[in-house]
Design an enzyme around this catalytic site. Structure first.
Site, PDB file in Angstrom:
ATOM      1  N   SER B  46       0.872  -1.168   0.000  1.00 31.68           N
ATOM      2  CA  SER B  46       0.000   0.000   0.000  1.00 31.68           C
ATOM      3  C   SER B  46       0.907   1.216   0.000  1.00 31.68           C
ATOM      4  CB  SER B  46      -0.901  -0.014   1.237  1.00 31.68           C
ATOM      5  OG  SER B  46      -1.900   0.969   1.114  1.00 31.68           O
ATOM      6  N   GLU B  47       0.788   2.080  -1.018  1.00 32.76           N
ATOM      7  CA  GLU B  47       1.837   3.079  -1.235  1.00 32.76           C
ATOM      8  C   GLU B  47       1.880   4.171  -0.166  1.00 32.76           C
ATOM      9  OE1 GLU B  47      -0.633   2.549  -3.421  1.00 32.76           O
ATOM     10  OE2 GLU B  47      -1.448   4.425  -4.235  1.00 32.76           O
ATOM     11  N   ASN B  48       0.882   4.207   0.728  1.00 30.08           N
ATOM     12  CA  ASN B  48       0.982   5.147   1.840  1.00 30.08           C
ATOM     13  C   ASN B  48       1.920   4.646   2.931  1.00 30.08           C
ATOM     14  OD1 ASN B  48      -1.150   3.205   2.147  1.00 30.08           O
ATOM     15  ND2 ASN B  48      -1.808   4.287   3.984  1.00 30.08           N
ATOM     16  N   SER B  88       8.554   4.053   0.463  1.00 32.34           N
ATOM     17  CA  SER B  88       7.491   3.368  -0.257  1.00 32.34           C
ATOM     18  C   SER B  88       7.673   3.533  -1.761  1.00 32.34           C
ATOM     19  CB  SER B  88       6.136   3.940   0.165  1.00 32.34           C
ATOM     20  OG  SER B  88       5.094   3.289  -0.513  1.00 32.34           O
TER      21      SER B  88
END
Lengths: 236, 211
Positions: B46-48, B88
């Site tokens: 999850s790119e967060n 990330s």
């Protein structure tokens, strides 16, 4: 050691805010945003702010508060889809907006904090983002130059701090906060808990205290949730 | 009888290989997680700032500090790790993610993708999409074959501002799977949805592909 701890958000902002300033504000959506410092910045009445933040909050919360009062004149962000007032101001040309790809934004802030004025990336090549930027080939692939970002004041939110300003974040509330902490001429951190010096494991500190000039402990965090998704526990 | 959204997601899940690190976009792509075959071990990014994204929480597990890139509450797994946004996107831009499955407004026959803005109408932003298509090893698009007004979304050329140039490897629509063996090559028909004929597909497609 100079005292980094301030009694509240208003005193922590005193003397470092001014009209036309650039701020960074941590968080992803409403997760890990410096909600106390944003509220206090509203009360200072500071105008013509350039705000660097991944998102723009929602109407009435997060940076949405400062958009509602028209204190922000320019935003640098990657996604603003949750804020109707933002969209309205932008389409009415009341607000300047610079979209950055999220990874480019994160890296620009990281670079700014590390004293790196520019870097090359493949992200955005052949898109609107690349217009007007230097293109350069490395190993047969084309890259564009992006510049580092710094701010007059960086507002960050962490979970715990010690009096030296060492910070620990919690879960996905970390997001942009650590890079922003490095890229503020003055970095103000708000935390949920202040712990005694020596009680944080030095191996587990996310932001070393050198990056943090001012510190406050916030009370009664709202931590609003944007999408409350759950599953149902099947009965046994 | 075309594929429904769940069947499209299930078709996309067949592209997952054991051990893959995968980023799923917002919307239909998130459904792919419900169709991972037994014996295939996938780690979702999850790119967060999370690897090893778990399912939605039970009501009493909700944690405001734990969300995915769609701002939905989620849970962690035994394998999970958290990191900042620069780390990330180092994973994304450094080519460490095996596969990303994204939605699209338009895909062109040369692999161009448009999915982030409609000039004058919609200004939401690209979020992490431009980074994903530039850095992830393989890009699959999950989309309706035609827009609500009936327009073909697989086009000769994108009309909307691009997210990336020549980046799409495979398109899974409700009518068909189109793929190309390598970036720079043309798309070929891989599979038709049940009951869809090649003639029907051609009639509903603007962009060129080899049958």
């Amino acid at each position: 050691m100079p005292n980094k701890l301030y009694p509240d958000a208003a005193t922590a902002l005193a003397g470092v805010v001014f009209d036309g300033m650039t701020i960074m504000s941590g968080g992803f959506g409403l997760c890990g945003i410096p909600e106390k410092l944003i509220a206090a910045l509203k009360d200072t009445g500071t105008k013509d702010i350039t705000a660097i933040s991944n998102n723009a909050g929602v109407d009435g919360f997060g940076l949405g508060i400062l958009l509602g009062t028209r204190q922000i004149s320019k935003m640098i962000a990657s996604y603003v889809g949750e804020n109707k007032e933002f969209e309205r101001q932008y389409l009415a040309r009341e607000l300047e907006l610079e979209f950055n790809p999220q990874g480019t934004l994160a890296e620009r802030i990281r670079a700014g904090g590390a004293g790196i004025p520019g870097f090359y990336t493949k992200t955005g090549v052949g898109t609107l983002v690349a217009e007007g930027k230097e293109h350069k080939d490395f190993g047969g692939e084309t890259y564009i130059m992006e510049t580092g970002l710094v701010a007059d004041v960086a507002l960050v939110k962490a979970w715990k701090a010690d009096p030296y300003g060492n910070l620990v974040y919690r879960k996905t509330a970390r997001n942009f906060n650590p890079m922003m902490a490095t890229a503020g001429k003055v970095t103000i951190a708000e935390v949920e808990e202040l712990v005694e010096a020596g009680s944080l494991d030095p191996d587990h500190i996310h932001t070393p205290g050198i990056y943090v000039q001012r510190l406050i402990v916030g009370q009664d965090y709202e931590k609003r949730i944007e999408q409350r998704t759950v599953r149902v526990r099947e009965s046994v | 009888m075309a594929w429904n959204r769940d069947e499209q997601a299930a078709r996309a899940a067949r592209e997952l290989q054991d051990g893959f690190y995968v980023n799923l976009g917002i919307g239909m792509p998130t459904l792919v997680a419900n169709h991972i075959a037994p014996g295939i071990d996938i780690t979702l990014q999850s790119e967060n700032g999370m690897l090893g994204m778990g399912p939605f929480p039970y009501e009493d597990e909700i944690d405001a500090d734990l969300i995915n890139a769609g701002k939905q509450t989620i849970t962690e797994l035994r394998r999970s790790s958290y990191f900042n946004s620069a780390d990330s996107f180092a994973m994304v831009r450094g080519g460490h993610i095996d596969l990303s499955i994204l939605g699209a407004m338009e895909v062109a026959e040369n692999g161009d993708l448009a999915n982030w803005m409609i000039p004058g109408k919609m200004v939401k932003g690209m979020g992490g999409a431009m980074d994903l298509v530039a850095g992830v090893k393989r890009i699959i698009v999950l989309m309706e074959h035609n827009s609500k007004s009936g327009e073909a979304k697989f086009k000769t050329e994108c009309t909307l501002p691009l997210t990336g140039k020549g980046v799409v490897d495979m398109v899974i629509s409700d009518l068909a799977v189109l793929a190309r063996p390598a970036k720079g090559e043309g798309f070929r028909l891989v599979e038709l949805a049940p009951g869809v004929t090649l003639d029907e597909l051609r009639a509903k497609t603007e962009g060129g592909f080899a049958a």
